[in-house]
Design a protein around this motif. Structure first.
Motif, PDB file in Angstrom:
ATOM      1  N   GLY A   1      -7.259   0.367  -1.255  1.00 37.69           N
ATOM      2  CA  GLY A   1      -6.225   1.229  -1.834  1.00 37.69           C
ATOM      3  C   GLY A   1      -5.819   0.789  -3.227  1.00 37.69           C
TER       4      GLY A   1
ATOM      5  N   SER B   1       2.614  10.078  -0.379  1.00 39.97           N
ATOM      6  CA  SER B   1       1.326  10.768  -0.440  1.00 39.97           C
ATOM      7  C   SER B   1       0.829  10.834  -1.883  1.00 39.97           C
ATOM      8  CB  SER B   1       1.456  12.184   0.126  1.00 39.97           C
ATOM      9  OG  SER B   1       2.423  12.934  -0.604  1.00 39.97           O
TER      10      SER B   1
ATOM     11  N   TYR C   1       0.834  -1.203   0.000  1.00 35.25           N
ATOM     12  CA  TYR C   1       0.000   0.000   0.000  1.00 35.25           C
ATOM     13  C   TYR C   1       0.874   1.260   0.000  1.00 35.25           C
ATOM     14  CZ  TYR C   1      -3.190   3.650   1.448  1.00 35.25           C
ATOM     15  OH  TYR C   1      -3.897   4.824   1.515  1.00 35.25           O
TER      16      TYR C   1
ATOM     17  N   GLY D   1       0.411   4.437   0.751  1.00 33.31           N
ATOM     18  CA  GLY D   1       0.288   5.439   1.799  1.00 33.31           C
ATOM     19  C   GLY D   1       1.173   5.221   3.009  1.00 33.31           C
TER      20      GLY D   1
ATOM     21  N   THR E   1      -3.662   7.527  -2.107  1.00 36.70           N
ATOM     22  CA  THR E   1      -3.454   7.456  -0.659  1.00 36.70           C
ATOM     23  C   THR E   1      -4.490   8.313   0.059  1.00 36.70           C
ATOM     24  OG1 THR E   1      -1.854   9.282  -0.720  1.00 36.70           O
ATOM     25  CG2 THR E   1      -0.985   7.057  -0.987  1.00 36.70           C
TER      26      THR E   1
ATOM     27  N   GLU F   1      -1.480  10.846   5.125  1.00 35.68           N
ATOM     28  CA  GLU F   1      -0.465   9.821   4.906  1.00 35.68           C
ATOM     29  C   GLU F   1       0.712  10.399   4.119  1.00 35.68           C
ATOM     30  OE1 GLU F   1      -3.307   5.839   4.677  1.00 35.68           O
ATOM     31  OE2 GLU F   1      -2.744   6.854   2.818  1.00 35.68           O
ATOM     32  N   PRO F   2       1.909   9.896   4.380  1.00 30.83           N
ATOM     33  CA  PRO F   2       2.277   8.896   5.375  1.00 30.83           C
ATOM     34  C   PRO F   2       2.647   9.478   6.741  1.00 30.83           C
ATOM     35  CG  PRO F   2       4.182   9.406   4.045  1.00 30.83           C
ATOM     36  CD  PRO F   2       3.052  10.269   3.515  1.00 30.83           C
TER      37      PRO F   2
END
Length: 423
Positions: free
Chosen positions: A211, A153, A147, A149, A157, A161-162
């Protein structure tokens, strides 16, 4: 592999189970370890769901980790390495559990000799463990999370995040698999190549599945493939026949479930396969494993397997530098000549940990020293090929392997996908 949409409850778990009292680490990246070598001991952990539908993948990872450590005689240079395998799943859940994940992270965080934590398997689990470990400066290496995130970013996402995973403001997490921005492009590239014109997407509503589904939509639009719907599903529903009829009405000729095996993947593919008898079926790394593909392990029927393709960021193991040696060693130790593709990621995760301890020199047994050295990983020659880890914690590897279901019911490497639009 994988997963993130953090719920308020899971955020509360992180906050309630934080370990700020354990102190923090603020090491900075430099180009090399100090002179000499470390001695003494260092503790390393893994946290993976060892029960439920993903257990074949995760147990293969643990076997890979143990093999790498055994080959090194439990040493990283002069440092004795103690490895503890933790389970972030519960029998009741049959998959990863937020409370168990937080407990594992706390256990490592409270260990003064801990320098590395290999996990999680699920991206949603890492969303819980990263902040806990970040507060004490323990380096985390995931052999499976995809994923975006967790590290970036970029589009696809969620807000915050992140940064929200790193309360100290310092990065402590890295992964050795390409993120889902690349996997989504690989899947769309393959579906276009296979002649798909109308693709239906279902997702399991978890971090990874939801996601990746969002990224599939973005990549499909960019590459000119029509996704007719993206539907969140209730993972424990008894059947998905009404959903299958819905996408039949949409004219879908291809279907992809964006999620993990444990979250309704087998039943939804059965129902879609019955309603759309000529549709091509696809899956990401979350279902590209024998627990999904093998009828003997209660996976999809063999007839559906002939219509199914999936992606994993693992290529033909025979073609990897050191791949044949890895396969020979794995067979000798476990009497298994064809390990799950994720076995090599467990192996490389442990090799990276051992080499990082050694390269850090006298600081190799400290959290700061290990973390500093980890983020200096550049042009590393490994069983996965040559890769670097960037400032976000992402690997420079980008290729995804295409897998079909072999005669034994297990995923079998077919080809390497050079994804369009994967940047």
């Amino acid at each position: 592999m994988f997963h993130i949409r953090m719920t308020a409850g899971s955020l509360a778990v992180v906050l309630a189970l934080g370990v700020a009292a354990c102190g923090s680490s603020n090491g900075s990246s430099t180009s090399s370890g100090g002179g000499g070598s470390a001695s003494g001991t260092a503790d390393v952990y893994s946290s993976l769901p060892l029960q439920g539908a993903s257990k074949d993948q995760t147990n293969a990872m643990v076997q890979g980790m143990k093999l790498a450590l055994e080959q090194a005689h439990n040493k990283a240079g002069n440092v004795t390495v103690k490895y503890t395998s933790l389970d972030d799943s519960t029998a009741q859940a049959g998959t990863w559990d937020p409370q168990q994940t937080a407990s594992n992270a706390r256990k490592a965080a409270q260990d003064k000799k801990a320098v590395a934590y290999m996990g999680e398997f699920n991206s949603g689990a890492s969303a819980i463990s990263i902040p806990v470990l970040n507060q004490v400066g323990i380096a985390q290496i995931s052999p499976a999370n995809t994923y975006p995130g967790l590290t970036t970013s970029e589009p696809g996402t969620q807000k915050g995040e992140p940064q929200k995973y790193y309360p100290t403001g310092k990065r402590t997490y890295a992964r050795i698999v390409p993120r889902d921005t690349i996997q989504a492009a690989a899947l769309i590239t393959q579906m276009k190549s296979d002649g798909c014109t109308k693709v239906a997407v279902a997702n399991d509503k978890e971090t990874y599945g939801a996601g990746l589904a969002s990224l599939l939509l973005l990549k499909a639009k960019a590459l000119g493939l029509n996704i007719v719907s993206n539907t969140p599903i209730q993972k424990d529903a008894p059947n998905f026949r009404s959903y299958a009829q819905k996408i039949k009405g949409e004219g879908a000729d291809c279907f992809i479930f964006s999620g993990v095996t444990a979250n309704g993947s087998i039943q939804i593919n059965k129902d879609v396969g019955a309603a759309l008898p000529t549709a091509k079926l696809y899956g990401p790394d979350g279902t590209c494993e024998s627990g999904f593909t093998n009828p003997a392990k209660k996976g999809i029927p063999a007839a559906l397997g002939k219509r199914f393709k999936c992606t994993v960021a693992t290529l033909n193991l025979d073609s990897y530098p050191g791949g044949r040696e890895f396969l020979a060693a794995f067979k000798a130790k476990y009497n298994n000549p064809s390990p799950d593709p994720y076995a090599i990621y467990g192996y490389e995760a442990m090799k990276l940990v051992l080499d990082t301890i050694k390269a850090a020199g006298p600081a190799g047994t400290t959290k700061d020293g290990f973390l500093t050295q980890l983020f200096k990983t550049k042009d590393r020659q490994s069983v996965l090929g040559t890769y670097s880890i960037d400032k976000n914690g992402d690997t420079s590897l980008t290729d995804y392997g295409l897998y079909k279901v072999g005669s034994d019911g297990n995923p079998t490497y077919e080809a390497t996908i050079k994804a369009q639009g994967s940047a």
